[in-house]
Design a protein around this motif. Structure first.
Motif, PDB file in Angstrom:
ATOM      1  N   LEU A 130      -5.789  -5.512   1.006  1.00 46.12           N
ATOM      2  CA  LEU A 130      -5.501  -4.448   0.038  1.00 46.12           C
ATOM      3  C   LEU A 130      -6.775  -3.787  -0.471  1.00 46.12           C
TER       4      LEU A 130
ATOM      5  N   LEU B 192       0.823  -1.204   0.000  1.00 48.21           N
ATOM      6  CA  LEU B 192       0.000   0.000   0.000  1.00 48.21           C
ATOM      7  C   LEU B 192       0.864   1.264   0.000  1.00 48.21           C
TER       8      LEU B 192
ATOM      9  N   ASP C  47       2.710   1.375  -3.451  1.00 49.81           N
ATOM     10  CA  ASP C  47       1.694   1.595  -4.484  1.00 49.81           C
ATOM     11  C   ASP C  47       2.161   1.174  -5.883  1.00 49.81           C
TER      12      ASP C  47
END
Length: 339
Positions: free
Chosen positions: A84, A58, A61
């Motif tokens: 996620l 996360l 990215d």
């Protein structure tokens, strides 16, 4: 557009729960409670490690994550949905692993691409172990081998798979192909293949053949990324013998090498021999020639684990016990290329 890719051996990502579970309840569970939700024949990866893996993805990215050691499509889909927020599409076809550790992809849903996954699990990998090449010189090993099913030397297949994810733009043009390798490790409990070198060398030849076939089918300048856990020194520095054909027969180059990352900063795995630590680069992102000049060096690196409290980089582990506290025994590699 810039395309960010991560390759990550996530170490035994088993995530098939025996009971239905709503993601919103995960924050109420401890590692012990979480472990009780697994099937009796397969231990779940600890919840704390799953959360840590997800936080890395996360935070970084990436547009595409190439993952090794995934416990199947269900595990990968659950990881995406539970941790996620379903931001990715999971792609995985079971390979030949006798441990159930597969190679799969997560591709960001928001990308303007469609994707197609191709398996090469049936690709032939003919080779002979030392005792098969010279049964007299290795007579004891040859005798021991009779108790194991090693298969016909000319009918052997990849120990896992080298799947290929093809990405297509809105006009249906294939703009990128990503190959994912998880080559034979050095683990050799029966003593038939010291360091796994014979099989790994054969799998490198298979990888080259798959790469060359792909280029022949597309075009010589078709962009290809070959990522994953190579389980050996495939770098330009003191290249292990089994990887030399990679440089002789292809135009592939390690993204970290192209980005000018010093060798001592490229290690992705640490192991320990008594009190001695050994740091090696086992994980790679190789780029075909057409991508060499499209690599963004300043956005290409090995990710290092950080402390939750202040985000500062963790010290390298000093023992197996230290390493076991990390989300995985590997570090992920990240690169960005212009598409």
């Amino acid at each position: 557009m810039n395309f960010k890719l991560m390759t990550y051996n996530v170490q035994d990502l088993f995530l098939q729960t025996a009971f239905p579970l709503k993601p919103e309840y995960l924050h109420t569970l401890s590692d012990e409670h979480w472990g009780m939700l697994g099937h009796s024949d397969q231990e779940l990866k600890p919840l704390s490690k799953l959360k840590a893996l997800a936080q890395i993805i996360l935070n970084e990215d990436p547009d595409c994550v190439c993952l090794c050691e995934v416990g199947g499509l269900t595990a990968l889909s659950n990881f995406n949905e539970f941790f996620l927020s379903g931001a990715y599409v999971a792609y995985l076809i079971p390979g030949n692993s006798d441990r159930g550790i597969e190679s799969g992809f997560l591709l960001k849903k928001s990308l303007p691409f469609t994707a197609e996954l191709q398996t090469n699990r049936h690709w032939p990998v003919p080779f002979q172990y030392l005792h098969e090449e010279d049964p007299e010189a290795y007579s004891v090993t040859a005798l021991m081998a009779e108790a194991f099913n090693l298969g016909d030397s000319d009918r052997r297949r990849l120990s896992r798979d080298i799947p290929v994810l093809h990405l297509y733009d809105p006009q249906g043009i294939c703009i990128l192909s990503v190959m994912l390798a998880h080559l034979k490790s050095g683990y050799d409990p029966q003593g038939f293949d010291a360091g796994g070198q014979k099989r790994r060398a054969a799998e490198v030849k298979a990888l080259i053949a798959i790469y060359q076939k792909l280029k022949a089918e597309k075009s010589n300048d078709h962009p290809v990324i070959v990522a994953g856990d190579f389980n050996g020194n495939a770098s330009r520095d003191d290249t292990s013998a089994e990887f030399l054909p990679l440089y002789k027969a292809t135009d592939l180059e390690d993204a970290l090498y192209l980005a000018g990352i010093p060798r001592y900063e490229r290690h992705t795995h640490m192991t320990f021999y008594g009190r001695t630590a050994s740091a090696k680069q086992l994980d790679y992102i190789f780029l075909s020639l057409s991508l060499h000049q499209r690599l963004i060096p300043e956005e290409t690196y090995v990710y290092r684990y950080v402390y939750d409290e202040d985000g500062s980089e963790m010290l390298a582990p000093f023992s197996f016990r230290d390493r076991d506290l990390l989300p995985s025994d590997h570090y992920p590699v990240v690169c960005v290329v212009e598409l």
